[in-house]
Design an enzyme around this catalytic site. Structure first.
Site, PDB file in Angstrom:
ATOM      1  N   HIS A 436      -1.485  -3.481   0.265  1.00 33.60           N
ATOM      2  CA  HIS A 436      -2.547  -4.038   1.080  1.00 33.60           C
ATOM      3  C   HIS A 436      -3.922  -3.892   0.432  1.00 33.60           C
ATOM      4  O   HIS A 436      -4.928  -4.410   0.954  1.00 33.60           O
ATOM      5  CB  HIS A 436      -2.543  -3.368   2.455  1.00 33.60           C
ATOM      6  CG  HIS A 436      -3.085  -4.230   3.559  1.00 33.60           C
ATOM      7  ND1 HIS A 436      -3.601  -5.481   3.351  1.00 33.60           N
ATOM      8  CD2 HIS A 436      -3.183  -4.012   4.901  1.00 33.60           C
ATOM      9  CE1 HIS A 436      -3.997  -6.004   4.498  1.00 33.60           C
ATOM     10  NE2 HIS A 436      -3.757  -5.130   5.452  1.00 33.60           N
ATOM     11  N   ASP A 440      -3.302  -9.481   1.427  1.00 33.96           N
ATOM     12  CA  ASP A 440      -3.566  -9.503   2.871  1.00 33.96           C
ATOM     13  C   ASP A 440      -2.362 -10.054   3.622  1.00 33.96           C
ATOM     14  O   ASP A 440      -1.539 -10.783   3.057  1.00 33.96           O
ATOM     15  CB  ASP A 440      -4.804 -10.354   3.172  1.00 33.96           C
ATOM     16  CG  ASP A 440      -6.049  -9.812   2.480  1.00 33.96           C
ATOM     17  OD1 ASP A 440      -6.158  -8.582   2.359  1.00 33.96           O
ATOM     18  OD2 ASP A 440      -6.894 -10.612   2.060  1.00 33.96           O
TER      19      ASP A 440
END
Length: 442
Positions: A436, A440
């Site tokens: 992450h 995204d």
């Protein structure tokens, strides 16, 4: 009669030493040419090494568990004079009798590779290797031993970067003072390391102290203290591949911000194609699996989504040009991830063949270290063991990994012309774990 030297082979561009993990032959036993003689372990892979000639195993010079530099003579085979003219093992870059110091450093094989690899070094290097290079290259003034020490192995460099260490400050016990994995672990457990190493987020993590107390030769993973076996327990020391896997997985969890997204996939259409084409592929020696279809879909789409075919370097993202698919293979003694290079250039047939070939050679210890390096995206298939879904750990330095759940017939709601009905469909779960920090959820 003549005696043929058997050497520790060069198993990859960056491999300078190997551990002889097991002898498959005993002194006095006959050996056939190309018959496996011993097993070795490197930073990348375990492999069986074949005999360079037929004859009788006359001497064993390196014991099981010893780590030696490439081109070290590990054994000798007694054979007749005619057999002595046979070629050296294909995995060795130069004959055992050749002066290693005079061998030139091979150039990188592909654009974008890490650069030239140091030549093998003899105990007494030629004087020319100690002189400064006339062209003013970065290696000017370095001896071959110094280049070997600085090069180190990918595993050692990764461990040093993870703990913010300068390899040149660590005492090395390997060839020409080369720093080994055990040297790094020993250094991490020393007071010197604590005094010199600046406190950074990586070294201040709660995992690092536990790793430092492990000591030389132990895996750098957090373990509970004071664990003792009870009467009747069986204690099994970790193999080299188990230690490396443990270190790699703990490091990945610490480095990457893991997030998982699950998708239920309807494979009914794929199941029909597979049924039609299965015999045709089998006639060509290829097993057409669901995994081949999944690999093909991934390879064809990674270029459209370059952020998951990437790596993180500090505060920058490296978008990989090549698409190299790693396919995780479960072994009786651990886990390994052989790599299909340029997977996007292969057809469905080519991918199916490559998957089968790499898996077979992984299980028989026939892979070379180069075949488990430079992956850009990994697929793991826990579904083959009946798992509904999995939450895999990213294979560093990649930023994403796909887990394939079991594929089976399940009841499903089918809508035809606005009318819902319940039918049987072939379905399975896919889960992508991604980093992450750069990927995204959208």
């Amino acid at each position: 009669m003549a005696r043929i030297d058997v050497v520790m082979p060069q198993m990859g561009e960056s491999i300078a030493e190997g551990t002889l993990s097991r002898w498959l032959k005993k002194v006095g036993e006959p050996v056939k040419r190309d018959e496996p003689m011993f097993e070795i372990s490197t930073d990348k892979v375990d492999a069986e090494i074949p005999a360079p000639n037929a004859g009788v195993l006359a001497e064993i010079l390196v014991k099981e568990g010893e780590t030696v530099a490439v081109q070290t003579v590990v054994a000798r085979i007694e054979t007749d004079a005619s057999a002595a003219q046979a070629a050296p093992p294909p995995s060795a870059p130069v004959p055992a009798a050749a002066p290693a110091a005079s061998a030139p450093a091979p150039a990188a094989s592909r654009t974008g590779a890490s650069g030239p690899t140091p030549a093998p070094v003899s105990a007494a290097p030629a004087p020319s290797t100690a002189r400064a290079q006339a062209d003013g290259s970065p290696n000017g003034g370095e001896t071959a031993e110094e280049r070997l020490r600085r090069k180190s192995t990918p595993l050692v460099r990764k461990m040093a970067a993870e703990h913010n260490l300068d390899i040149t400050t660590i005492p090395g016990s390997g060839r020409a003072g080369r720093v080994t994995r055990d040297d790094v672990l020993s250094y991490l457990g020393s007071d010197t390391a604590t005094e010199r190493r600046p406190v950074t987020p990586a070294t201040a993590s709660p995992i690092a102290p536990a790793a430092r107390t492990a000591g030389a030769g132990a895996p750098a993973v957090p373990t509970p203290t004071g664990v003792e076996p009870w009467p009747g327990d069986r204690v099994e020391p970790w193999s080299r591949i188990r230690k490396l896997t443990a270190e790699h997985m703990v490091m990945s969890r610490r480095v990457s911000a893991h997030v998982n997204s699950f998708f239920e996939i309807d494979y009914t259409g794929i199941a029909r194609i597979r049924e039609r084409k299965k015999r045709e592929y089998a006639d060509r020696g290829v097993n057409l699996t669901y995994l081949a279809f999944i690999a093909k879909a991934i390879a064809d789409n990674l270029r459209k989504h370059p952020v998951v075919n990437a790596a993180v370097a500090g505060d920058a993202t490296i978008f990989r040009r090549d698409i190299n698919l790693g396919i995780a293979v479960a072994l009786d003694w651990g886990l390994i991830v052989p790599v299909i290079r340029h997977a996007d250039e292969l057809s469905l047939l080519g991918l199916a063949r490559a998957i089968g070939d790499l898996a077979d050679r992984a299980r028989t210890k026939k892979l070379s270290p180069d075949e488990v390096q430079k992956g850009t995206f990994t697929i793991t298939n826990p579904g083959v063991f009946g798992s509904f879904a999995g939450t895999p750990i990213i294979n560093q330095p990649q930023v994403a990994i796909l887990a394939v759940g079991t594929i089976e017939k399940r009841p499903a709601i089918i809508t035809v012309d606005g009318t819902d009905s319940i039918g049987v469909r072939t379905k399975g779960m896919l889960n992508m774990a991604y980093d992450h920090r750069i990927v995204d959820g959208s």
